[in-house]
Design a protein around this motif. Structure first.
Motif, PDB file in Angstrom:
ATOM      1  N   ALA A 196       0.845  -1.196   0.000  1.00 39.72           N
ATOM      2  CA  ALA A 196       0.000   0.000   0.000  1.00 39.72           C
ATOM      3  C   ALA A 196       0.880   1.246   0.000  1.00 39.72           C
ATOM      4  CB  ALA A 196      -0.903  -0.005   1.233  1.00 39.72           C
ATOM      5  N   ASN A 197       0.459   2.245  -0.776  1.00 39.10           N
ATOM      6  CA  ASN A 197       1.208   3.493  -0.802  1.00 39.10           C
ATOM      7  C   ASN A 197       0.382   4.582  -1.485  1.00 39.10           C
ATOM      8  OD1 ASN A 197       3.525   5.095  -0.182  1.00 39.10           O
ATOM      9  ND2 ASN A 197       4.800   3.297  -0.565  1.00 39.10           N
ATOM     10  N   ARG A 198       1.023   5.677  -1.846  1.00 37.74           N
ATOM     11  CA  ARG A 198       0.306   6.803  -2.443  1.00 37.74           C
ATOM     12  C   ARG A 198       1.196   7.546  -3.431  1.00 37.74           C
ATOM     13  NH1 ARG A 198      -0.450  10.642   2.769  1.00 37.74           N
ATOM     14  NH2 ARG A 198      -2.078   9.095   3.127  1.00 37.74           N
ATOM     15  N   PHE A 199       0.542   8.175  -4.408  1.00 43.85           N
ATOM     16  CA  PHE A 199       1.226   9.006  -5.381  1.00 43.85           C
ATOM     17  C   PHE A 199       0.587  10.391  -5.309  1.00 43.85           C
ATOM     18  CE2 PHE A 199       1.800  10.828  -9.633  1.00 43.85           C
ATOM     19  CZ  PHE A 199       3.166  10.677  -9.802  1.00 43.85           C
ATOM     20  N   ILE A 200       1.391  11.430  -5.110  1.00 42.17           N
ATOM     21  CA  ILE A 200       0.872  12.774  -4.858  1.00 42.17           C
ATOM     22  C   ILE A 200       1.294  13.726  -5.977  1.00 42.17           C
ATOM     23  CG2 ILE A 200       0.803  14.690  -3.220  1.00 42.17           C
ATOM     24  CD1 ILE A 200       1.698  12.694  -1.052  1.00 42.17           C
ATOM     25  N   ILE A 201       0.343  14.538  -6.441  1.00 40.52           N
ATOM     26  CA  ILE A 201       0.674  15.605  -7.382  1.00 40.52           C
ATOM     27  C   ILE A 201       0.183  16.929  -6.797  1.00 40.52           C
ATOM     28  CG2 ILE A 201       0.742  14.213  -9.474  1.00 40.52           C
ATOM     29  CD1 ILE A 201      -2.118  15.054 -10.061  1.00 40.52           C
ATOM     30  N   HIS A 202       0.882  18.006  -7.133  1.00 39.61           N
ATOM     31  CA  HIS A 202       0.489  19.313  -6.607  1.00 39.61           C
ATOM     32  C   HIS A 202       0.870  20.410  -7.587  1.00 39.61           C
ATOM     33  CE1 HIS A 202       4.489  20.968  -5.498  1.00 39.61           C
ATOM     34  NE2 HIS A 202       4.822  19.685  -5.410  1.00 39.61           N
ATOM     35  N   ASN A 203       0.278  21.563  -7.383  1.00 41.32           N
ATOM     36  CA  ASN A 203       0.553  22.765  -8.171  1.00 41.32           C
ATOM     37  C   ASN A 203       0.696  23.938  -7.203  1.00 41.32           C
ATOM     38  OD1 ASN A 203      -1.184  25.180  -9.925  1.00 41.32           O
ATOM     39  ND2 ASN A 203       0.617  24.259 -10.853  1.00 41.32           N
ATOM     40  N   ASP A 204       1.486  23.715  -6.145  1.00 40.07           N
ATOM     41  CA  ASP A 204       1.602  24.681  -5.044  1.00 40.07           C
ATOM     42  C   ASP A 204       2.182  26.023  -5.482  1.00 40.07           C
ATOM     43  OD1 ASP A 204       0.673  22.660  -3.494  1.00 40.07           O
ATOM     44  OD2 ASP A 204       2.347  22.633  -2.084  1.00 40.07           O
ATOM     45  N   ASN A 205       1.672  27.077  -4.841  1.00 38.83           N
ATOM     46  CA  ASN A 205       2.193  28.417  -5.051  1.00 38.83           C
ATOM     47  C   ASN A 205       2.814  28.996  -3.782  1.00 38.83           C
ATOM     48  OD1 ASN A 205       1.375  28.874  -7.838  1.00 38.83           O
ATOM     49  ND2 ASN A 205      -0.725  28.852  -7.078  1.00 38.83           N
TER      50      ASN A 205
END
Length: 252
Positions: free
Chosen positions: A203-212
């Motif tokens: 089990a795990n996770r994949f994270i995407i972001h568009n942080d400012n």
């Protein structure tokens, strides 16, 4: 020439190994015993330096985490080719990179410079069954826990008033107000999940972001000023990984 000084720790370790061999203690039991001694040692140190209400300053950043089931959110297609991308510029990149980490059961976090595409993905994910938002970021989560343990906490984070309401009022937050919260889209999967021909080994996770806000540590200046009068006993720094692969302007 080998020094003839034997530390107490070395002597205890050697003695423990001898006892383990004599009593035929299994590796799992041996590990449990070692962890027990380590835990007790940490408790002893804590008790030695215990304070009634220590002051802890925690930085940096906060976000709004959106959790969704990865295999349900991303539709597999036969054009997927697992590969490592430093940033996600298209939905094709997203699928290929997700496949790369999914088949290894490895955690990963990637920046998506395409704000329009990111907003579309967030909108799509937010209406899926089981999707939910939650306060995110290592700094605010640690700050919340420290506050629950009786600490006086100063948190450095830039966020909207709405997200601020999800943080305990006992925390002092500095860093200004954001017009829009940074969102992290978290694609979770379980051990044994199938996505096309790939099986997740864990089990795990994949994270995407568009942080400012988080990559530029927008709360830094106010935090530095607040530290002058806070008289902190401990400074905890986290969130610096958000600077990775961020397209900083030249000279910044």
């Amino acid at each position: 020439m080998i020094p003839k000084v034997v530390t107490l720790g070395t002597l205890c370790s050697a003695l423990f190994v001898c006892i383990s061999i004599y009593l035929n203690i299994s590796p799992d039991d041996e590990l449990s015993i070692r962890l027990k001694y380590v835990l007790q040692g940490l408790i002893d140190v804590e008790n030695k330096f215990k304070s009634e209400s220590p002051k802890v300053a925690v930085g940096y950043g906060a976000c709004n985490d959106l959790f969704v089931e990865g295999k349900q959110f991303l539709e597999f297609d036969t054009n997927v080719k697992p590969k490592h991308c430093d940033e996600i510029s298209s939905e094709t990149d997203l699928k290929d990179t997700f496949a790369y980490f999914f088949r290894h059961g490895a955690a990963a976090e990637r920046y998506m410079p395409n704000s329009t595409l990111f907003d579309e993905l967030v909108s799509r994910a937010s209406v899926m069954d089981g999707a939910h938002f939650s306060l995110g970021g290592n700094a605010p989560l640690m700050a919340q826990r420290l506050s629950q343990e009786g600490c006086q906490v100063l948190l450095a984070a830039t966020m909207t008033p709405r997200l601020r309401h999800s943080i305990a009022p006992s925390l002092k937050v500095v860093g200004g107000t954001a017009a829009r919260d940074d969102v992290h889209l978290i694609l979770e999967y379980k051990a044994g999940d199938l996505w096309g021909p790939y099986t997740a080994p864990r089990a795990n996770r994949f994270i995407i972001h568009n942080d400012n806000n988080n990559p530029v540590i927008s709360s830094l200046e106010e935090f530095q000023q607040a530290l002058k009068s806070f008289n902190t006993d401990l400074l905890v720094v986290s969130g610096l990984q958000m600077m990775d692969n961020y397209p900083f302007e030249k000279g910044k």
